[in-house]
Design a protein around this motif. Sequence first.
Motif, mmCIF file in Angstrom:
data_model
loop_
_atom_site.group_PDB
_atom_site.id
_atom_site.type_symbol
_atom_site.label_atom_id
_atom_site.label_comp_id
_atom_site.label_asym_id
_atom_site.label_seq_id
_atom_site.Cartn_x
_atom_site.Cartn_y
_atom_site.Cartn_z
ATOM 1 N N TRP A 103 0.831 -1.211 0.000
ATOM 2 C CA TRP A 103 0.000 0.000 0.000
ATOM 3 C C TRP A 103 0.866 1.262 0.000
ATOM 4 C CZ3 TRP A 103 0.236 -3.634 3.819
ATOM 5 C CH2 TRP A 103 0.879 -3.266 4.989
ATOM 6 N N HIS A 146 3.668 -3.011 -7.053
ATOM 7 C CA HIS A 146 3.297 -3.937 -8.124
ATOM 8 C C HIS A 146 3.748 -3.450 -9.496
ATOM 9 C CE1 HIS A 146 -0.162 -1.619 -9.747
ATOM 10 N NE2 HIS A 146 -0.205 -1.149 -8.526
ATOM 11 N N SER B 27 9.745 -4.210 -16.143
ATOM 12 C CA SER B 27 8.685 -3.566 -15.371
ATOM 13 C C SER B 27 7.331 -3.903 -15.962
ATOM 14 C CB SER B 27 8.868 -2.050 -15.381
ATOM 15 O OG SER B 27 10.066 -1.724 -14.753
ATOM 16 N N ALA B 28 6.341 -3.899 -15.079
ATOM 17 C CA ALA B 28 4.971 -4.097 -15.538
ATOM 18 C C ALA B 28 4.630 -2.966 -16.504
ATOM 19 C CB ALA B 28 4.026 -4.077 -14.354
ATOM 20 N N PHE B 188 4.995 -9.508 6.970
ATOM 21 C CA PHE B 188 4.849 -8.068 7.165
ATOM 22 C C PHE B 188 5.146 -7.667 8.611
ATOM 23 C CE2 PHE B 188 1.697 -7.281 3.427
ATOM 24 C CZ PHE B 188 2.732 -7.539 2.548
ATOM 25 N N ARG B 204 -0.269 0.396 13.642
ATOM 26 C CA ARG B 204 -0.711 1.536 12.851
ATOM 27 C C ARG B 204 -0.157 1.515 11.420
ATOM 28 N NH1 ARG B 204 1.121 7.557 13.882
ATOM 29 N NH2 ARG B 204 0.372 8.373 11.918
ATOM 30 N N HIS B 205 1.105 1.166 11.282
ATOM 31 C CA HIS B 205 1.738 1.294 9.968
ATOM 32 C C HIS B 205 1.777 -0.006 9.174
ATOM 33 C CE1 HIS B 205 2.869 5.368 10.752
ATOM 34 N NE2 HIS B 205 3.453 5.022 11.875
ATOM 35 N N VAL B 206 1.593 -1.121 9.834
ATOM 36 C CA VAL B 206 1.700 -2.394 9.124
ATOM 37 C C VAL B 206 0.396 -3.188 9.196
ATOM 38 C CG1 VAL B 206 2.951 -4.578 8.960
ATOM 39 C CG2 VAL B 206 4.181 -2.488 9.581
ATOM 40 N N PRO B 209 -3.146 -1.217 7.898
ATOM 41 C CA PRO B 209 -3.193 -1.034 6.440
ATOM 42 C C PRO B 209 -3.235 -2.373 5.702
ATOM 43 C CG PRO B 209 -1.399 0.256 7.395
ATOM 44 C CD PRO B 209 -1.952 -0.576 8.500
ATOM 45 N N ALA B 210 -2.528 -3.375 6.234
ATOM 46 C CA ALA B 210 -2.507 -4.675 5.560
ATOM 47 C C ALA B 210 -3.886 -5.330 5.623
ATOM 48 C CB ALA B 210 -1.459 -5.587 6.193
ATOM 49 N N THR B 290 -6.498 -1.158 -6.582
ATOM 50 C CA THR B 290 -5.633 -0.734 -7.684
ATOM 51 C C THR B 290 -4.260 -0.319 -7.170
ATOM 52 O OG1 THR B 290 -7.621 0.110 -8.747
ATOM 53 C CG2 THR B 290 -5.540 0.720 -9.749
ATOM 54 N N ARG B 291 -4.262 0.425 -6.048
ATOM 55 C CA ARG B 291 -2.982 0.861 -5.486
ATOM 56 C C ARG B 291 -2.094 -0.324 -5.163
ATOM 57 N NH1 ARG B 291 -3.863 4.849 -0.540
ATOM 58 N NH2 ARG B 291 -2.037 5.982 -1.164
ATOM 59 N N ARG B 292 -2.702 -1.413 -4.726
ATOM 60 C CA ARG B 292 -1.900 -2.568 -4.321
ATOM 61 C C ARG B 292 -1.683 -3.540 -5.456
ATOM 62 N NH1 ARG B 292 -3.605 -3.477 1.883
ATOM 63 N NH2 ARG B 292 -3.983 -1.292 2.285
ATOM 64 N N GLY B 293 -2.210 -3.223 -6.644
ATOM 65 C CA GLY B 293 -2.054 -4.140 -7.772
ATOM 66 C C GLY B 293 -2.809 -5.431 -7.563
#
Lengths: 267, 297
Positions: A103, A146, B27-28, B188, B204-206, B209-210, B290-293
Amino acid sequence: MTANVTAETLAAPQEVGHPRAGVPAVRVQQVSQVFERDRPPVLDRVDLTVRPGEFVCLLGASGCGKSTLLNIIAGLTEPTSGTVEVSARRPALMFQEPALLPWLTAAGNVELALRARGVGRAERREEALRLLALVNLEGAGDKRVHELSGGMRQRVALARSLAQDSSVLLMDEPFAALDAITRDVLHLELARVWAEQGLSVVFVTHNVREAVRLGQRVLLMGSRPGRVVREWQVDLPQPRTIESPGVGALAAEITTELHREISRHGR
Amino acid sequence: MAASPVRTDARAGGTRDVEAGLDALDSAPTLPSRPGAGQRFVRIVLPPVVFLAAVVGIWQLAYVAEVKPSYALPSPADVFDVFWSSLTDGSAFEAVWTSLRRGGVGFALSLVIGTALGLAMWWSRWLRAAVGPIVSGLQSLPSVAWVPAAIIWFGLSNAAIYTVVLLGAVPSIANGLLGGLKQVPPLFDRVGRVLGLSTLGRTRHVLLPAALPGYLGGLRQGWAFAWRSLMAAELITYSPQLGQGLGQLLNVGRELSQMSLVITSIALILAVGIAIELLVFAPIERRVLTRRGLTIG
């Protein structure tokens, strides 16, 4: 970028690449790890000393406890017995997977390490971009995880490890999942960063040539119980590549020893 | 390492070129360009419109063929008249607003309670073992079953309605969050520990959000359950003192045996559900994935 590297290299203390005597970077004494009582210990009274600025490769077959040893040095696992001293406040650790947080952007991942270290908000961004440039990823800061290739991800992971500003870098088969071309390039990259930053590195691998190509010292670990069975000083001149004749010859010698060690378990 | 700085530098330059080439090759590919407005209309808007038109067509045929008497199956035109007048006299807006406000307040409360419950169940193994099965079970209990109890406790009041909404939504939200947290890769957490983050920092940071994708799924389901529960509660807790929501509008239609009003109410309830999904949850989810693919688009 090129000019900066030169300046930093020149400005770096003279011990870069020249291990100095004194306090070891890592000292492992008589460390044992027992997971199941009736089985042989995963690690059996392992001793290991890494000099400051030294590059040590831990080599062994799967299941010989080399990753366990690395986790113990990293402080992620408590050993059953024995002591571990690390000269750095907190050693940096790179995994086989890049383990980037999906993220966050590439720079965001590096910034998290800076934040954990207490670097102020204002400096984080700039420092993250500087570190990404160090692994030749200038301009990739805003890319999502990604969107990066495997090699790029592992370089971001390296930049994140460098962001911890630790003098000790532990690496757990960091290039095992990469294709051979990318791996070769990352070997160059790592050798350069190691020399520039004056890091002490413990590099775990099951790839003999990789160990010889990178390490100043290669330690062969036997399995069940896991312990260091032999060690080689690698006196081949730098820069070297995986194809250098000296690398091939020493790798062949170590492979013979490795096979002998593995065969013990088949009998 | 006998390499001089200059040497190191030259080699770095070499690595840079090879790396730049590898990066470009490996790269993608950048995301395909967004389709134009015309293409999007054909792909996204047109299919449901065509489908809806077909449904109305079949409905009209069934009406003409008198499959059912006209009081039970009014013509599309009759229903549209009722629908239109409910819009022009403002009664539709009032009902939608009343229900939406209740749904919003109920969902907001569920969000706070469900999130707290989900986190508590994550932190405390004992709590998870104790209430986990009940919370999961509650998800499959139709919340309309709570209506009689809520009315006995709170009378025909908003409190009774909120009780039913909360009991419908809280388990989904708590379970969604817990499910999201359970699926966070252990790697993670190790990253967080290697970086030296405190427990709070890792949370908070891991961790949070995960867990977000699972949590969002829970919120989405929580809203669906809240909305359904609300309709069930409004349908039954009918009282002149209470504002008239969509469920109550449905009840009016039933009491007057006015099928056009019943169909109008159902259409409005459905429209609100679709609107919230399309305007709130779908964009948030798309953004996160989308942000995380994690989506193929």
